[in-house]
Design a protein around this motif. Structure first.
Motif, short mmCIF file in Angstrom:
data_model
loop_
_atom_site.label_atom_id
_atom_site.label_comp_id
_atom_site.label_asym_id
_atom_site.label_seq_id
_atom_site.Cartn_x
_atom_site.Cartn_y
_atom_site.Cartn_z
N PHE A 99 0.84 -1.19 0.00
CA PHE A 99 0.00 0.00 0.00
C PHE A 99 0.88 1.24 0.00
O PHE A 99 2.07 1.16 0.27
CB PHE A 99 -0.97 0.00 1.20
CG PHE A 99 -0.29 0.09 2.55
CD1 PHE A 99 -0.17 1.32 3.20
CD2 PHE A 99 0.22 -1.04 3.18
CE1 PHE A 99 0.44 1.41 4.44
CE2 PHE A 99 0.84 -0.95 4.42
CZ PHE A 99 0.95 0.27 5.05
N GLU A 100 0.27 2.39 -0.34
CA GLU A 100 1.00 3.64 -0.31
C GLU A 100 0.89 4.25 1.07
O GLU A 100 -0.21 4.37 1.61
CB GLU A 100 0.44 4.61 -1.36
CG GLU A 100 0.77 4.18 -2.77
CD GLU A 100 0.41 5.22 -3.82
OE1 GLU A 100 0.19 6.39 -3.47
OE2 GLU A 100 0.36 4.83 -5.00
N GLU A 101 2.03 4.63 1.63
CA GLU A 101 2.07 5.22 2.97
C GLU A 101 2.69 6.61 2.88
O GLU A 101 3.67 6.81 2.18
CB GLU A 101 2.92 4.34 3.90
CG GLU A 101 3.07 4.91 5.30
CD GLU A 101 3.96 4.07 6.21
OE1 GLU A 101 4.10 4.45 7.39
OE2 GLU A 101 4.51 3.05 5.76
N VAL A 102 2.09 7.56 3.58
CA VAL A 102 2.69 8.88 3.74
C VAL A 102 3.02 9.01 5.22
O VAL A 102 2.13 8.94 6.07
CB VAL A 102 1.74 10.01 3.28
CG1 VAL A 102 2.41 11.37 3.51
CG2 VAL A 102 1.36 9.84 1.82
N THR A 103 4.30 9.15 5.53
CA THR A 103 4.74 9.20 6.92
C THR A 103 4.44 10.55 7.55
O THR A 103 4.12 11.51 6.84
CB THR A 103 6.26 8.92 7.01
OG1 THR A 103 6.94 9.96 6.31
CG2 THR A 103 6.60 7.56 6.42
N ARG A 123 7.18 11.71 3.92
CA ARG A 123 7.75 10.80 2.93
C ARG A 123 6.66 9.91 2.33
O ARG A 123 5.79 9.44 3.05
CB ARG A 123 8.84 9.92 3.56
CG ARG A 123 10.09 10.70 3.92
CD ARG A 123 11.11 9.85 4.67
NE ARG A 123 10.57 9.46 5.97
CZ ARG A 123 10.53 8.21 6.43
NH1 ARG A 123 11.00 7.22 5.73
NH2 ARG A 123 10.03 7.95 7.63
N LYS A 124 6.73 9.68 1.00
CA LYS A 124 5.78 8.81 0.32
C LYS A 124 6.48 7.49 0.03
O LYS A 124 7.54 7.47 -0.61
CB LYS A 124 5.28 9.46 -0.96
CG LYS A 124 4.46 10.69 -0.67
CD LYS A 124 3.95 11.36 -1.90
CE LYS A 124 3.12 12.57 -1.45
NZ LYS A 124 3.04 13.59 -2.46
N LEU A 125 5.89 6.41 0.51
CA LEU A 125 6.53 5.10 0.45
C LEU A 125 5.58 4.03 -0.07
O LEU A 125 4.36 4.16 0.03
CB LEU A 125 6.98 4.69 1.86
CG LEU A 125 7.83 5.69 2.63
CD1 LEU A 125 7.88 5.32 4.10
CD2 LEU A 125 9.22 5.75 2.04
N LYS A 126 6.16 2.96 -0.58
CA LYS A 126 5.42 1.72 -0.87
C LYS A 126 5.73 0.81 0.31
O LYS A 126 6.89 0.51 0.59
CB LYS A 126 5.91 1.08 -2.17
CG LYS A 126 5.69 1.93 -3.39
CD LYS A 126 4.25 1.90 -3.81
CE LYS A 126 4.08 2.63 -5.15
NZ LYS A 126 2.70 2.74 -5.52
N THR A 161 7.85 -3.08 5.99
CA THR A 161 8.93 -2.80 5.06
C THR A 161 8.52 -1.61 4.20
O THR A 161 7.53 -1.66 3.47
CB THR A 161 9.21 -4.03 4.18
OG1 THR A 161 9.52 -5.14 5.03
CG2 THR A 161 10.39 -3.78 3.24
N GLN A 162 9.29 -0.53 4.31
CA GLN A 162 9.00 0.72 3.59
C GLN A 162 10.04 0.91 2.49
O GLN A 162 11.23 0.89 2.76
CB GLN A 162 9.06 1.92 4.54
CG GLN A 162 8.08 1.85 5.69
CD GLN A 162 8.27 2.98 6.68
OE1 GLN A 162 9.40 3.39 6.96
NE2 GLN A 162 7.18 3.49 7.20
N VAL A 163 9.56 1.11 1.24
CA VAL A 163 10.44 1.31 0.11
C VAL A 163 10.19 2.70 -0.45
O VAL A 163 9.05 3.07 -0.76
CB VAL A 163 10.19 0.23 -0.97
CG1 VAL A 163 11.08 0.47 -2.19
CG2 VAL A 163 10.44 -1.15 -0.40
N GLY A 164 11.26 3.48 -0.55
CA GLY A 164 11.15 4.85 -1.06
C GLY A 164 12.53 5.39 -1.34
O GLY A 164 13.47 4.62 -1.63
N SER A 204 13.38 1.59 4.68
CA SER A 204 13.51 1.31 6.11
C SER A 204 12.62 0.15 6.50
O SER A 204 11.70 -0.22 5.76
CB SER A 204 13.22 2.55 6.96
OG SER A 204 11.92 3.01 6.72
N ILE A 205 12.92 -0.43 7.65
CA ILE A 205 12.14 -1.54 8.19
C ILE A 205 11.77 -1.18 9.62
O ILE A 205 12.63 -0.87 10.44
CB ILE A 205 12.91 -2.87 8.15
CG1 ILE A 205 13.21 -3.25 6.69
CG2 ILE A 205 12.10 -3.97 8.84
CD1 ILE A 205 14.06 -4.48 6.53
#
Length: 132
Positions: free
Chosen positions: A71-75, A79-82, A95-98, A102-103
């Motif tokens: 899912f798409e996450e905005v911290t 930060r915008k992450l997958k 698990t955050q990919v951007g 980070s984990i």
């Protein structure tokens, strides 16, 4: 059902948070403000669907997800992450990919939740206690 995780959790101790925030690219002013905050996390679980709300005096955030589905996450720092979250026993692995990967791992043991945040060479440990 992950009853062990559901509930309200309050931060009681943290180490390495500034280093982690630096590693993911958070600026100095935001790091200083975030370091002074003691967040509360509210974890809700319905089958494979989880919701984690992080409440602070600065900003509230919420993620809702199904285990194993990206899912798409905005911290909280924008930060915008997958992101993909999996469950291994009583350990939730986020698990955050951007721009910087980070984990985030949350591990429960009774009334304690240990959250470990890792990015680049930085490791942060945040200890939460179950709120009554």
């Amino acid at each position: 059902m992950a009853d062990f995780a559901a509930g309200k959790w309050t931060l009681v101790d943290t180490t390495g948070f500034d280093e982690y925030m630096k590693a993911v690219g958070v600026g100095m002013v935001m790091r200083k403000m975030a370091a002074a905050i003691k967040p509360t996390q509210i974890v809700e679980v319905e089958g494979d669907r989880w919701t984690i709300k992080t409440l602070t005096t600065l900003k509230n955030t919420e993620i809702a997800f199904v285990l194993g589905e990206e899912f798409e996450e905005v911290t909280g720092d924008g930060r915008k992450l997958k992101t993909t979250v999996t469950l291994e026993g009583q350990k939730l692995i986020q698990t955050q990919v951007g721009e910087v990967d980070s984990i985030l791992t949350r591990e429960w043991d009774g009334d304690t939740m240990i959250m470990t945040l890792k990015a680049k060479d930085a490791v942060c440990t945040r200890t939460y206690k179950r709120a009554v």
